[in-house]
Design a protein around this motif. Sequence first.
Motif, PDB file in Angstrom:
ATOM      1  N   LEU A 210      19.842  26.972 -43.513  1.00  9.46           N
ATOM      2  CA  LEU A 210      19.316  26.746 -42.167  1.00  9.46           C
ATOM      3  C   LEU A 210      20.266  25.868 -41.355  1.00  9.46           C
ATOM      4  N   ILE A 211      20.757  24.799 -41.964  1.00  7.36           N
ATOM      5  CA  ILE A 211      21.680  23.894 -41.279  1.00  7.36           C
ATOM      6  C   ILE A 211      22.973  24.626 -40.916  1.00  7.36           C
ATOM      7  N   GLU A 212      23.441  25.469 -41.823  1.00  9.66           N
ATOM      8  CA  GLU A 212      24.662  26.236 -41.556  1.00  9.66           C
ATOM      9  C   GLU A 212      24.472  27.134 -40.326  1.00  9.66           C
ATOM     10  N   GLY A 213      23.310  27.759 -40.213  1.00 14.39           N
ATOM     11  CA  GLY A 213      23.027  28.621 -39.064  1.00 14.39           C
ATOM     12  C   GLY A 213      23.014  27.850 -37.757  1.00 14.39           C
ATOM     13  N   PHE A 214      22.335  26.696 -37.751  1.00 11.67           N
ATOM     14  CA  PHE A 214      22.279  25.877 -36.542  1.00 11.67           C
ATOM     15  C   PHE A 214      23.663  25.349 -36.160  1.00 11.67           C
ATOM     16  N   ASN A 215      24.445  24.955 -37.161  1.00 14.05           N
ATOM     17  CA  ASN A 215      25.791  24.459 -36.874  1.00 14.05           C
ATOM     18  C   ASN A 215      26.675  25.559 -36.294  1.00 14.05           C
ATOM     19  N   TYR A 216      26.513  26.771 -36.786  1.00 10.90           N
ATOM     20  CA  TYR A 216      27.288  27.908 -36.280  1.00 10.90           C
ATOM     21  C   TYR A 216      26.973  28.129 -34.796  1.00 10.90           C
ATOM     22  N   VAL A 217      25.693  28.116 -34.460  1.00 15.96           N
ATOM     23  CA  VAL A 217      25.287  28.330 -33.073  1.00 15.96           C
ATOM     24  C   VAL A 217      25.733  27.166 -32.201  1.00 15.96           C
ATOM     25  N   ARG A 218      25.539  25.946 -32.686  1.00 15.62           N
ATOM     26  CA  ARG A 218      25.883  24.763 -31.904  1.00 15.62           C
ATOM     27  C   ARG A 218      27.371  24.689 -31.589  1.00 15.62           C
ATOM     28  N   ALA A 219      28.193  25.253 -32.466  1.00 18.73           N
ATOM     29  CA  ALA A 219      29.636  25.219 -32.266  1.00 18.73           C
ATOM     30  C   ALA A 219      30.111  26.221 -31.222  1.00 18.73           C
ATOM     31  N   SER A 220      29.233  27.111 -30.795  1.00 16.55           N
ATOM     32  CA  SER A 220      29.606  28.153 -29.830  1.00 16.55           C
ATOM     33  C   SER A 220      28.954  27.866 -28.483  1.00 16.55           C
ATOM     34  N   ARG A 221      29.767  27.539 -27.478  1.00 14.46           N
ATOM     35  CA  ARG A 221      29.217  27.311 -26.144  1.00 14.46           C
ATOM     36  C   ARG A 221      28.574  28.582 -25.602  1.00 14.46           C
ATOM     37  N   PHE A 222      29.156  29.714 -25.951  1.00 14.26           N
ATOM     38  CA  PHE A 222      28.603  30.988 -25.486  1.00 14.26           C
ATOM     39  C   PHE A 222      27.187  31.187 -26.004  1.00 14.26           C
ATOM     40  N   LEU A 223      26.978  30.960 -27.303  1.00 17.47           N
ATOM     41  CA  LEU A 223      25.657  31.148 -27.882  1.00 17.47           C
ATOM     42  C   LEU A 223      24.649  30.139 -27.335  1.00 17.47           C
ATOM     43  N   VAL A 224      25.058  28.884 -27.221  1.00 16.32           N
ATOM     44  CA  VAL A 224      24.139  27.851 -26.729  1.00 16.32           C
ATOM     45  C   VAL A 224      23.698  28.162 -25.301  1.00 16.32           C
ATOM     46  N   THR A 225      24.650  28.525 -24.440  1.00 20.52           N
ATOM     47  CA  THR A 225      24.311  28.843 -23.053  1.00 20.52           C
ATOM     48  C   THR A 225      23.438  30.084 -22.974  1.00 20.52           C
ATOM     49  N   GLY A 226      23.767  31.110 -23.756  1.00 15.40           N
ATOM     50  CA  GLY A 226      22.981  32.333 -23.742  1.00 15.40           C
ATOM     51  C   GLY A 226      21.550  32.106 -24.202  1.00 15.40           C
ATOM     52  N   ILE A 227      21.382  31.261 -25.191  1.00 17.07           N
ATOM     53  CA  ILE A 227      20.032  30.953 -25.687  1.00 17.07           C
ATOM     54  C   ILE A 227      19.230  30.211 -24.620  1.00 17.07           C
ATOM     55  N   LEU A 228      19.855  29.274 -23.912  1.00 14.39           N
ATOM     56  CA  LEU A 228      19.176  28.575 -22.825  1.00 14.39           C
ATOM     57  C   LEU A 228      18.756  29.564 -21.734  1.00 14.39           C
ATOM     58  N   ILE A 229      19.604  30.527 -21.444  1.00 16.26           N
ATOM     59  CA  ILE A 229      19.295  31.533 -20.429  1.00 16.26           C
ATOM     60  C   ILE A 229      18.092  32.373 -20.851  1.00 16.26           C
ATOM     61  N   LEU A 230      18.044  32.770 -22.107  1.00 17.21           N
ATOM     62  CA  LEU A 230      16.925  33.575 -22.583  1.00 17.21           C
ATOM     63  C   LEU A 230      15.610  32.791 -22.565  1.00 17.21           C
TER      64      LEU A 230
END
Length: 415
Positions: A210-230
């Motif tokens: 679970l931590i690995e998944g969150f760290n992967y997403v957190r390291a990507s500005r694209f993913l973080v911004t896209g998730i906020l948009i959704l």
Amino acid sequence: MDQSKPTLFKNRAFVFLFFASLLAIVGFSMFFMTTTWFVISDLGSAGSLGIILIAITVPRILMMAFGGVIADKFKKTTIMFSTSSIQGVLIVAVFLLSNADQLTFTYLLIIGFIFGTLDAFSGPAGSSLIPKLVDKSQIKQANAIIQGLGQIGFVIGPIIAGSVMEFGGVTTGYSVTALIVLGSAFFMFPPFFKEGPVENTVKQTPLKDLIEGFNYVRASRFLVTGILILITLNFFAFGSISIAIPILVETYGGSPINLSYIESALAIGMLVSTAIIGTVKIRRRGLTSMLGLIATLLVAFAFSQIPSLFILTGLAFMLGFSMTFVAIPFFTSAQEDTDPRIMGRVMSIVFLAMNGFDPLAYAGVTLLVARGIDIQLVILTFSLIGLFIAIITFWRGKTFRNYTSEYFQKDDRCM
């Protein structure tokens, strides 16, 4: 595109996934709608409704990230088949209780909690299964079909539920819902898919996964911004408007036929934009999602200001049309660029943002209206907050705004 790959609707596994996903979403929204009506009409308690809606939606949100861990550890078809089967059995139990006039608040609370928890496991599994079933060049089109029509499932589910309850009552509504959910389980029967082996062979604890998944997403500005948009789309626009539409129809003196026109216009708008996205290649996906979000929230703002049911029908079409351009471009890029080994965990977070917050909006709007707050004021507040977030995101999200998929950079035919 790899010519050895069949077109999507000649790909049997994809067709089965399409029907399973659509039926699962329709079944979930029908269960949600039928339960809402039962609590209001039979139990007569708006407060009880809010508690039950929270019991259905909050576990779904809290458990969805862990659902991604499971999706990376086990075969995704097995997860989806198992969860849909259990959900179908649960709704059969609700039907039997309702038929015996024994359905109570406590039973609904317990069953709703289990139902919502199970949904947290099926969503990430289905989202991360798509790249295993289709060629990479077909991922955007596959998402346009499944995710676009999946959103329509959230619209037509309440229409079906309302029609069934109109002629057959709540008990019949639960029986039809059970059949639809069990139908979803049928289409997800694992031998139909012949799914390949699990990619994630790293042995570590679920917490580390679970931590690995969150760290992967957190390291990507694209993913973080896209998730906020959704999250902004589904909480402040689609979710709030979906639950507000029947209230607005009643407020403006409409009838069930007016409600069906508005719901149908919303679905048609989604269908039209889904068809466009499935055929047109979009190079600037990040910019497309951002502009789509702003357009959707402007339409939501108009919903709070215009008291004409005729104009609201046109606005519903525009809402459905614009919101599809928000989700699918981002969703596709996330699938294309994510490491397959961690796909389930990433998709669980994306799926949470895409489908986990509209039910919370349902509960929030219902509770606010039950407390006597005017529905137009509720929609106005939601849309203005969403617009503020969208504008700040557009201003600050340069990485997302300028994003172009590496896969499409190689294709000179892209827009």
